[in-house]
Design a protein around this motif. Structure first.
Motif: not given
Length: 792
Positions: A577-583, A730-742, A752-755
């Motif tokens: 599960s991708l639980d949290t994303v902090r930017w 660390v990314k040089s561009k701004e992220v719009a979305s994240i998905k695990l195991d595409p 459902k808990n991969n995005v």
């Protein structure tokens, strides 16, 4: 088809070791899933080394057979005599031999005695009711042993215990000695399509003829091995066979108008074939395409003019573990050669008129494709013959197998029937390698037979046609099984007779696991090298699971104990599960918004059967310019459905209607779109292991400019904490979305808990409904057959 035994115990030399996921540090969140298998595996010795290779004192027994038999068609009975030469290559003194009497599976007296639950049926037939009343079939079946003697004709004492027979040796058989004995037997042949089983006869009421598949038909030696002694577990019907290599000479007397196909090479074709048929056989030896040795017209004529005369067909086969044959006046026989490392292999098929429209076009070429593909991934095919017989079932033996797939009466067929027929031919022909050559004990370890074979079957189907709708192999296809409640699951390392979900456990889960190793964990080059090494080491020998596990690690320098422990010895699923994303930037830190919900997809039932998802193997195969798919190399394999799947033909059908998922409205807030100093963006991702099975973490980043990037984190990231992982990027561009195991590589059971910040895809259940009907081998979906409605 296969099955095995591995109760809850792995049997090692002289000791039984608990075959389960033993935890080193119970209750802890570390030091369990990544510990070595240790004593779970048997201790290495002089016979089987710690590297997984045969040891310096490895040995195995040998058994040669000289068999004479007669098919009594009017009475549907087989009578046989065999002379058996048994070689004791072990270091042990033997005082008796164990013989398998597999036909006793059908006996009302000498069957294994294993029973299952059976409720009261809502409807029944008179035959079913009779069996319920008496517990017996309506005719006496099973082996009738009439004589057992030594080579000089002196009777030998023997005892029959259900499906096993023990022969008492007149004196101890010492190491290096051989013993010759003779058995005479007979049995009533079972109506396989009525009572079940792998061998027997099928009756065709339309023309009044039978088609015989003679399998497990002769008394044969059990395996005596270094790791188990005698493998004399009763034959229940699920777990299949453990057999000894040897040479066979078999003479079969059958009605004169029958065609016989068998393990090995025919020794007297010129005597049993007509001059025209023998001439065609000679032509087939160097043909560039399939040649009918026995034609459809000849087969149809024989069906109406039954001969009362007899002929004897003679076959020989060297270094095989078994012998099977098929016999019928219905058979069309075709053949063509293919070449493996410069050696000619005659690829052949036999089938009745009911299957002609499919088998004449595809079967023999599918046989050739299969042995070429398997030879690429294992060892060069060593035998002179490979053949496929249509018999409305699926079962394999050395150099011969029985498959299914029949057309409609007008000669057309559904796409499901075609794909099922190709799948079963590839699967059963592939069994020549597992377990006919790499000779594992099927009764003890089903997955080493069915699972390994299903894996290479998957690779072979992928190389047949990039659009072939594979049924097992890609990780996403095992998800529904992995989701089941624990009381419906067993570890792969489980006795076949005790498995509730046998197909997924013995076939799909092992095949999927190997594909995950190949594509996601080890990489193709490293995996393929190690897998070929295993095949080379154990060709014509008796490997165990430990030999496979150890060889894969020894030849690749990959520590895979965590994978064997999780995938083979456990039932935990993957749910990362991708639980949290902090930017964050230099001055801003915020928590990401919640995920969106999924939508549905629907499709009509008459569309082409296509893959719901192009898995990573298909994409990589397509990108590999060295790969030439069979349907590109030989355009004769491009039938109606090959064109239909690609939109190259028109049919009278209702246009598709599709419900498109709504676009996502879940975007970053204005406050979250603050410019990042220095154009750098820092993202902290928290993952939890909700399923229990550790797997690599695969992250797909989609940036605001529409570009994508993949990060792959090896499974060992979980080794210090098996429940939670925090990773910062660390990314040089701004992220719009994240998905695990595409690419759906890890069999994650909850996508459902991969995005993050992306609309969820339709669930697999919805996708399955949209495809309508699945792809059961040989079965029609019940939809209109579009081949019958082509607009010319």
């Amino acid at each position: 088809m296969k099955k095995i035994i591995f109760s809850l115990f792995l049997v090692a030399s002289g000791s039984s070791l608990l075959a389960q996921d033993i935890k080193n540090n119970p209750g802890s969140n570390h030091a369990n899933r990544f510990e070595q298998l240790g004593t779970i595996l048997p201790t290495p010795n002089e016979y089987r080394t710690a590297s997984g290779a045969p040891g310096p004192k490895y040995w195995q027994q040998r058994c040669d057979y000289d068999i004479v038999c007669e098919l009594d068609e009017p009475n549907r009975k087989l009578l046989g005599k065999e002379t058996v030469t048994y070689y004791n290559n072990s270091p042990d003194n033997l005082s008796y031999l164990w013989i398998q009497l597999d036909e006793n599976e059908h006996s009302s007296i000498n069957n294994s005695g294993y029973e299952g639950s059976n409720g009261m049926p809502r409807t029944t037939t008179d035959a079913d009711l009779k069996r319920l009343e008496t517990g017996k079939l309506d005719k006496e079946y099973g082996d009738n042993i009439t004589k057992v003697t030594n080579a000089a004709g002196v009777p030998l004492a023997y005892t029959i215990n259900k499906t096993m027979m023990r022969i008492e040796l007149p004196q101890t058989l010492k190491p290096g000695q051989q013993f010759i004995f003779k058995i005479e037997w007979n049995y009533n042949i079972i109506e396989r399509t009525k009572y079940g089983g792998r061998g027997g006869y099928e009756y065709f009421p339309e023309d009044g003829n039978d088609l015989y598949t003679m399998t497990q038909w002769y008394p044969r030696l059990c395996v005596y091995s270094d790791f188990q002694g005698w493998q004399n577990h009763q034959f229940v019907g699920t777990g299949e066979f453990a057999l000894t290599f040897g040479n066979f000479k078999v003479a079969m007397t059958v009605p004169a108008d029958h065609v016989v196909m068998a393990t090995g090479q025919g020794q007297n074709y010129q005597q049993v074939l007509t001059p025209a048929q023998y001439a065609r056989w000679q032509t087939a030896q160097n043909a560039k395409d399939v040649v009918e040795v026995v034609t459809l017209a000849e087969a149809k004529e024989r069906e109406t003019k039954k001969s009362t005369a007899k002929k004897t067909w003679i076959f020989k086969a060297d270094m095989v573990r078994d012998f099977a044959w098929g016999s019928s006046r219905k058979f069309v026989w075709d053949a063509m050669p293919t070449y493996i490392d410069g050696k000619k292999v005659m690829c052949m098929s036999a089938y009745g008129k009911e299957a002609y429209g499919l088998y004449r076009k595809f079967s023999t070429k599918a046989v050739a494709h299969t042995i070429k593909s398997y030879s690429k991934f294992t060892i060069p095919y060593p035998y002179p013959v490979a053949q496929s017989l249509e018999a409305a079932n699926g079962m394999e033996y050395p150099m011969i197998c029985f498959n299914y797939g029949r057309t409609e009466k007008d000669g057309t067929y559904s796409e499901g029937t075609k794909n099922g027929m190709l799948g079963v031919v590839i699967h059963e022909v592939g069994h020549n390698f597992f377990p006919m050559i790499i000779n594992s004990d099927e009764r003890q370890w089903s997955w080493m037979d069915e699972g390994l074979n299903s894996f290479v079957e998957y690779l072979t189907e992928e190389l047949y046609d990039n659009k072939y709708p594979v049924s097992k192999g890609p990780a996403y296809k095992i998800v529904d099984y992995m989701k089941l409640p624990k009381d419906q699951l067993e570890p792969i390392m489980t006795n076949s007779e005790n498995i509730v979900q046998f197909g997924p456990n013995a076939y799909s889960k092992p095949a999927t696991g190997l594909n995950i190793l190949r594509e996601t964990i080890m990489g193709r080059q490293s995996f393929d090298y190690a897998f070929k090494e295993y095949a080379k080491r154990w060709a014509f020998k008796h490997p165990t699971p430990a030999d496979f596990f150890r060889t894969m690690e020894d030849a690749s320098a990959e520590d895979l104990d965590w994978f064997w422990r999780g995938w083979f010895y456990n039932t935990d699923p993957c749910d990362i599960s991708l639980d949290t994303v902090r930017w964050a930037n230099l001055s801003v830190e915020t928590t990401a918004p919640n995920r969106t919900t999924s939508s549905t997809v629907t499709q009509p039932i008459s569309k082409p059967i296509l893959n719901a998802f192009d898995d990573i193997s298909k994409q990589r195969n397509r990108d590999d310019k060295k790969i030439v798919f069979a349907t590109d190399a030989d355009e004769s394999l491009r039938d109606f459905y090959w064109k239909y799947d690609r939109g190259l033909v028109k049919v009278d059908s209702t246009p598709a209607s599709i419900t498109v998922p709504p676009p996502s409205t879940d975007t970053l807030t204005t406050e979250q779109k603050i410019a990042i100093a220095g154009n750098k963006n820092m993202y902290e991702l928290t993952f939890s292991n909700k399923g229990g099975l550790v797997m690599p973490i695969i992250i797909e980043w989609t940036f605001k400019d529409g570009t994508k990037e993949i990060d792959r984190i090896a499974a060992q990231v979980w080794r210090k904490n098996e429940n939670k992982v925090v990773k910062t990027f660390v990314k040089s561009k701004e992220v719009a979305s994240i998905k695990l195991d595409p690419m759906r590589e890890t069999a994650d059971i909850n996508e459902k808990n991969n995005v993050w910040n992306i609309a969820a895809e339709p669930s697999k259940f919805q996708l399955f409904k949209a495809r309508n009907g699945g792809n059961a081998r040989g079965a029609s979906s019940g939809a209109v057959n579009p081949m019958q409605r082509e607009i010319k």
